[in-house]
Scaffold this active site. Structure first.
Site, short mmCIF file in Angstrom:
data_model
loop_
_atom_site.label_atom_id
_atom_site.label_comp_id
_atom_site.label_asym_id
_atom_site.label_seq_id
_atom_site.Cartn_x
_atom_site.Cartn_y
_atom_site.Cartn_z
N GLY A 90 70.34 8.75 17.37
CA GLY A 90 69.84 8.33 16.07
C GLY A 90 68.97 7.10 16.22
N GLU A 102 71.55 9.16 29.88
CA GLU A 102 71.85 10.58 30.07
C GLU A 102 72.30 11.20 28.75
OE1 GLU A 102 75.46 11.55 32.40
OE2 GLU A 102 75.86 9.41 32.43
#
Length: 151
Positions: free
Chosen positions: A49, A118
């Protein structure tokens, strides 16, 4: 770097004196797994986000942030999970985050390497709860309990 960030945070607080608005996404793959990102700044897992850019609405921010941080495409927003506005929810700055559940598709990849180390998908029983970034432990628990929250 820590002192510079404190300075920037202070200046932003003086200039804006209002919280920043952002979106947080609970990306659900077709197999039901939940996608998390490992953050570059803290090394912790968290939900993807980010901040709503000037001139953007949430419906533009959500697919943009999803793509930048996970490489995934938005299929649809399933539901509003909550709005989180505690001044302490983000250690960097006072921000209000709108949390949504989203169906996603595609191949996971950390596109924005400056923010994301990652990307990984977790089954519900394998989520690394307990030490997530920001207030994402609370957000995920609220979601898993089926709650709709104003906090």
């Amino acid at each position: 770097m820590g002192q510079l960030w404190r300075y920037i945070k202070t200046v932003m607080g003086i200039i804006f004196r209002h919280p920043i608005t952002g979106a947080t996404i609970i990306p659900i793959l077709p197999d039901g797994r939940i996608v998390l990102i490992r953050r570059q700044d803290t090394g912790k897992w968290g939900l993807p986000g980010g901040i709503v850019d000037w001139g953007e609405d949430l419906l533009t921010t959500i697919p943009r942030e999803l793509k930048e941080e996970t490489g995934l495409e938005l299929v649809k927003i399933c539901r509003l999970v909550g709005v989180y506005s505690s001044p302490n929810r983000d250690p960097r700055i006072h921000s209000i985050s709108v949390l949504v559940e989203a169906e996603v598709t595609g191949i996971m990849a950390a596109i924005d390497k400056l923010e994301v180390l990652e990307v990984e998908a977790f089954s519900r029983d394998q989520l690394p709860l307990g030490n997530l970034s920001h207030d994402h432990d609370r957000q995920l628990r609220d979601y898993l309990q089926g709650l709709t929250v104003l906090a």
